[in-house]
Structures are given as C-alpha cells and as structure tokens.
Design a protein around this motif. Sequence first.
Motif, short mmCIF file in Angstrom:
data_model
loop_
_atom_site.label_atom_id
_atom_site.label_comp_id
_atom_site.label_asym_id
_atom_site.label_seq_id
_atom_site.Cartn_x
_atom_site.Cartn_y
_atom_site.Cartn_z
N SER A 172 0.69 -1.24 0.10
CA SER A 172 0.00 -0.21 0.08
C SER A 172 0.83 1.37 -0.07
N HIS A 173 1.89 1.18 0.78
CA HIS A 173 2.95 2.31 0.72
C HIS A 173 3.47 2.44 -0.41
N TYR A 174 3.81 1.43 -1.22
CA TYR A 174 4.43 1.70 -2.68
C TYR A 174 3.55 2.30 -3.55
N ILE A 190 10.08 2.72 3.71
CA ILE A 190 11.39 2.22 4.35
C ILE A 190 11.35 1.57 5.58
N GLU A 191 10.74 2.37 6.26
CA GLU A 191 10.26 1.89 7.98
C GLU A 191 9.77 0.42 8.16
N SER A 192 8.56 0.32 7.07
CA SER A 192 7.97 -0.84 6.78
C SER A 192 8.69 -2.22 6.50
N LEU A 193 9.59 -1.93 5.48
CA LEU A 193 10.71 -2.72 5.05
C LEU A 193 11.46 -3.21 5.95
N GLN A 194 11.85 -2.22 6.93
CA GLN A 194 12.83 -2.58 8.08
C GLN A 194 12.23 -3.49 9.01
N LEU A 195 11.09 -2.98 9.33
CA LEU A 195 10.45 -3.71 10.42
C LEU A 195 10.15 -5.24 9.90
N ASP A 229 14.41 -5.61 -4.46
CA ASP A 229 15.18 -5.37 -5.56
C ASP A 229 14.34 -4.56 -6.63
N LEU A 230 13.01 -4.98 -6.75
CA LEU A 230 12.18 -4.42 -7.61
C LEU A 230 11.63 -3.04 -6.97
N SER A 231 11.36 -2.79 -5.87
CA SER A 231 11.05 -1.65 -5.17
C SER A 231 12.18 -0.62 -5.05
N ASP A 232 13.56 -1.28 -5.31
CA ASP A 232 14.60 -0.19 -5.20
C ASP A 232 14.83 0.43 -6.80
N MET A 233 13.97 -0.04 -7.56
CA MET A 233 14.12 0.58 -9.08
C MET A 233 13.17 1.95 -8.70
N LEU A 242 3.85 -6.05 -11.02
CA LEU A 242 4.99 -7.06 -10.48
C LEU A 242 5.23 -6.88 -8.88
N ILE A 243 5.25 -5.76 -8.25
CA ILE A 243 5.47 -5.53 -6.94
C ILE A 243 4.25 -6.23 -6.20
N MET A 244 3.17 -6.14 -6.68
CA MET A 244 2.12 -6.62 -6.12
C MET A 244 1.97 -8.23 -5.88
N ARG A 245 2.20 -8.57 -7.28
CA ARG A 245 2.40 -10.14 -7.25
C ARG A 245 3.52 -10.85 -6.12
#
Length: 268
Positions: A172-174, A190-195, A229-233, A242-245
């Motif tokens: 949802s954040h993306y 980014i905080e959600s990724l870290q958590l 890797d996808l979200s860093d693009m 692609l992100i959702m799948r």
Amino acid sequence: MKGFQYLILSLLFMSTVVSAEITSVEALINSSSNQNRLSQEMLKNYILVGMSVRARKAEQDLNAAIVEYEAAETEILKYVNKHASEQSLSYSTPDTVGDAFRKAAEHWDVVKPLYEKEPTKENVENVRVQTELLLKEWMLVTAEINAKTESAYGNLISTAGFVRMLSQRVSSHYALRAWGFNDRYSEPFIESLQLFEQNRDVLESSKLNSDQIKNELNKIQKDFKRFKDLSDMDFNKALLPLIMRSAEKITQSMDKVTSMYQGLSVSP
C-alpha cells in the motif's frame, strides 16, 4: 466508473461466507492479527482500483477482504464473549481484551462506508488515516490477548501475524508513492521494510521452529530480496503489478508460517 455501488451488491451476494470457528487462544491470536493484514489489503486494493491497476481483480479482492474481515470479527466476538463470561484465560476485570475489541468493532462502522466511495486521490488520504487507526486498534486487541495467555506459541503467532500484515503494508505504501504521494510515504515505506526484516529475523531465531517453518522462512527471505530489488528501482505505475504479485507471494508464505505455529501449539 459508476461509483462503488457494485461493492455493496457484491457484498450482499457474498454475505453467506462463514469464518472458521475459533477454538483456541492461539487461533484467536492468529485471527486477530489477520485483521491487521486485512486492513492493509483493503487499503492496497482501494488504491489499485483508483489507479486503474489490475482494477477488476483489485475490486474482487477488496470485496473478499471486507467479507473475510466481518466474518472473522463475528467469530472473534463469540470467543471473547464466551471466555469473558467464563472468566477463563485470565479474561477478568478489567476486560481489556473486550474493551479493545469493542473499539475496533465500533471504528469499523466508520471505516466501511469509506470503502464504498469512489477511490480517488482526494478520498484516499481519509481512507488511509481511518484504516491506520483501525490497524492500531486491532494491534492492541492482539497485544491484549497475547498478554493474557501463557501459550508458548502466542508471541510467535503474533509476530508472524505482524510480518504478514507488513507484507501488505509495504504494497500500500509503494502504491501511494506511485500515485503521486512519494514525499509523504517514502519514509513509511522504508520503515515497513525494516520492520519486516527485523521481525522475520526474530522468527528465524526461534528454537521452536520446525523444519517446515525454517524452509518457509528461508523461501520468504529469498522472495523478500526480489521484492526489495524491484522496489529499489524507480517507482512507477508500470511496476505495480510485479510489486503486488511479489508481495502477495510473501503474504501467502507468511500465512502458512503463522498457521504452522498455530498447528504446533496443539501438537501432542
């Protein structure tokens, strides 16, 4: 789009869905934490409909999430009321579990009508704010239940459920970033990724893990790397499917892990 009247009609047809009966405190923790995941899944799909990204599937998934949420709420209420009246599992005065649940249930009456409105950039921020409050209320319900049990698997189920929620939250954040809210949601993303990573590490370190759980957590680690890797693009609407799948695969795996912890809790 003719508005969100189709949502109401769909829910009427789907109202016969019945959630599984909750028969243990571990199942209660799992179900309560899954409400957290559903709150984020609703928001994600609402955004996708507004962005016209996999809109048909997003509409269906939004409908299904609402039905599942309400069915689970009914079963949680039955279990909490039963054990509060029996004064078992330490559900005694003050009834913090019941109080927390009632606040979440009352707030759902505020949130649900918002999901019946047109998903526009003008509406989405209010939907997100109210959904965030709903998430916090369900997290408190889960914490109160877990605090009042002596289950060896309670913390693991709660943590796994939290990671399951985060797999939808990052989506949802993306999506919000891709819809033009990057300045506002870059840091929360980014905080959600870290958590996610921190809590997955907690699960991996548990001595109660079975071989199946270890294998699934290892798979999640690999899938999460692909997601990152996808979200860093450069974030954009084209990458959203692609992100959702990728995130959905992680959610499904985390659901398996949470269920496996619950299964271990009843093993002889």
